[in-house]
Enzyme design. Structure first.
Site, PDB file in Angstrom:
ATOM      1  N   CYS A 102       0.841  -1.205   0.000  1.00 15.93           N
ATOM      2  CA  CYS A 102       0.000   0.000   0.000  1.00 15.93           C
ATOM      3  C   CYS A 102       0.874   1.252   0.000  1.00 15.93           C
ATOM      4  O   CYS A 102       1.697   1.439   0.891  1.00 15.93           O
ATOM      5  CB  CYS A 102      -0.953   0.008   1.191  1.00 15.93           C
ATOM      6  SG  CYS A 102      -2.049   1.450   1.148  1.00 15.93           S
ATOM      7  N   LYS A 141       1.969  -9.520   0.055  1.00 17.74           N
ATOM      8  CA  LYS A 141       1.802  -8.759  -1.185  1.00 17.74           C
ATOM      9  C   LYS A 141       2.683  -7.530  -1.088  1.00 17.74           C
ATOM     10  O   LYS A 141       2.586  -6.770  -0.128  1.00 17.74           O
ATOM     11  CB  LYS A 141       0.344  -8.345  -1.390  1.00 17.74           C
ATOM     12  CG  LYS A 141       0.168  -7.507  -2.665  1.00 17.74           C
ATOM     13  CD  LYS A 141      -1.245  -7.509  -3.187  1.00 17.74           C
ATOM     14  CE  LYS A 141      -1.291  -7.022  -4.636  1.00 17.74           C
ATOM     15  NZ  LYS A 141      -0.879  -5.652  -4.850  1.00 17.74           N
ATOM     16  N   ARG A 227      -7.479  -3.462 -11.034  1.00 14.90           N
ATOM     17  CA  ARG A 227      -8.332  -2.423 -11.617  1.00 14.90           C
ATOM     18  C   ARG A 227      -9.089  -2.881 -12.862  1.00 14.90           C
ATOM     19  O   ARG A 227     -10.190  -2.412 -13.128  1.00 14.90           O
ATOM     20  CB  ARG A 227      -7.486  -1.184 -11.930  1.00 14.90           C
ATOM     21  CG  ARG A 227      -7.061  -0.422 -10.679  1.00 14.90           C
ATOM     22  CD  ARG A 227      -6.101   0.716 -11.001  1.00 14.90           C
ATOM     23  NE  ARG A 227      -4.806   0.250 -11.468  1.00 14.90           N
ATOM     24  CZ  ARG A 227      -3.901   1.005 -12.091  1.00 14.90           C
ATOM     25  NH1 ARG A 227      -4.171   2.270 -12.332  1.00 14.90           N
ATOM     26  NH2 ARG A 227      -2.738   0.509 -12.471  1.00 14.90           N
TER      27      ARG A 227
END
Length: 337
Positions: A102, A141, A227
């Protein structure tokens, strides 16, 4: 098919854990469109430990979504371990994922998310502690690095592997890039070549052909789609079909898009109540309507709506107004699950 610890992922397509998007309503649609593994949106370790009600609701897993990865984030090993223990014992998620990608400042300034990427030794110690404390497989991740001067992707992936991590997902951008520029697939390939645990590649996969190219260029075990699946779960199904037998299915008809958009809305209403769901669905409806002729006007109307029935009526009227947008029966049947 590949394995993450003792969890079998039936195909190579993985839904990315997108904040504000990957709740059970959307994840279940992704699963129904064939997605091999779905990932829940990230949850704060401290919010779990404080028993925050909204956070607890975010830990809900529908059995039909499995296998599912539940992602936690935090900047402190101790609280990450405690949060992972809670997820391990109190949820039916299959995998515990730790967010190291993030890029948002409010996350990184707490030493969480992409901030971990600056310290491979710290990563190894933290992953070791988490793995030692839970029975579910632990994955990470991450991004390739913090900025162009600090690209430690290979060292960081090895740190995850050395700590007992069961897999690593790599987004081919740095923290500084956010979501701009181009994803670096060469570094994803280097990561794949340097560890023996499964590697999932992420970044710039917008079409089924992109997914094929990523697998061929990097050798990764799975492809993470983010996305490109917004308002477009057909991307997941079309990618699976293309990777399986080279068949490129047509894009969905407008009617099919609206049918799934309404299903999504109704699931969200069941999950969160009408007021919250309708507000949250506005952005999703804009994604579902993207590319449809004359949809700009309808988006403006939808952005003001507060009731489920009004939203559905607007969508039905829009589809009926589309000229020659019927599509063949064959096209529609292709997406019935």
């Amino acid at each position: 098919m590949f394995k993450i610890g003792n969890v079998t992922v039936p195909n190579k397509v993985v839904l990315a854990p997108m904040a504000g998007v990957c709740n059970p309503a959307f994840r279940l649609i992704a699963k129904e469109f064939g997605c091999g593994l779905v990932c829940a949106e990230m949850v704060s370790d401290k919010a779990i430990l404080h028993g925050n009600q909204r956070t607890m609701e975010m830990l809900f897993v529908d059995e039909r979504e499995k296998p599912l990865s539940l992602q936690i984030f935090g900047g402190d090993t101790e609280t990450l371990v405690e949060a992972a223990k809670y997820v391990d014992r109190n949820t039916n998620a299959d995998i515990i994922d730790i967010n190291m990608g993030c890029p948002v400042p409010k996350i990184t300034k707490c030493d969480a998310g992409a901030r971990w990427l600056l310290d491979p030794d710290k990563i190894e110690k933290m992953v070791t502690e988490v793995v030692r404390s839970v029975s579910k497989p632990v994955t990470v991740k991450m991004r390739i690095g913090w900025d162009d001067e600090h690209i430690y992707a290979v060292r960081n992936a090895k740190a995850v592997e050395n700590g007992g991590g069961a897999a690593v997902s790599v987004h081919g951008r740095t923290r500084v890039q956010m979501y701009t520029g181009k994803a670096n697939w060469d570094i994803i390939r280097e990561v794949k070549q340097s560890v023996s645990i499964p590697v999932i590649g992420n970044g710039d996969v917008f079409t089924p052909e992109d997914a094929r190219r990523m697998l061929d260029q990097t050798g990764v075990d799975g492809v993470m789609i983010g996305r490109a699946a917004l308002g477009n779960p057909w991307m997941l199904y079309r990618t699976i079909r293309y990777l399986t037998n080279g068949e490129l299915l047509p894009e969905p008809t407008p009617q099919e898009k609206i049918r799934i958009a309404i299903l999504h809305l109704d699931r969200l209403v069941a999950l969160k109540g009408e007021a919250v769901a309708v507000k949250e669905m506005r952005k999703h409806m804009a994604w579902y309507l993207k590319g449809l002729h004359g949809s700009a006007r309808v988006k403006d109307v939808i952005m003001e709506q507060t009731r489920r029935d009004d939203m559905v009526r607007t969508l039905h009227e829009f589809v009926e107004s589309l000229d020659g947008a019927g599509g063949s029966e064959e096209d529609r049947v292709a997406y019935v699950h």
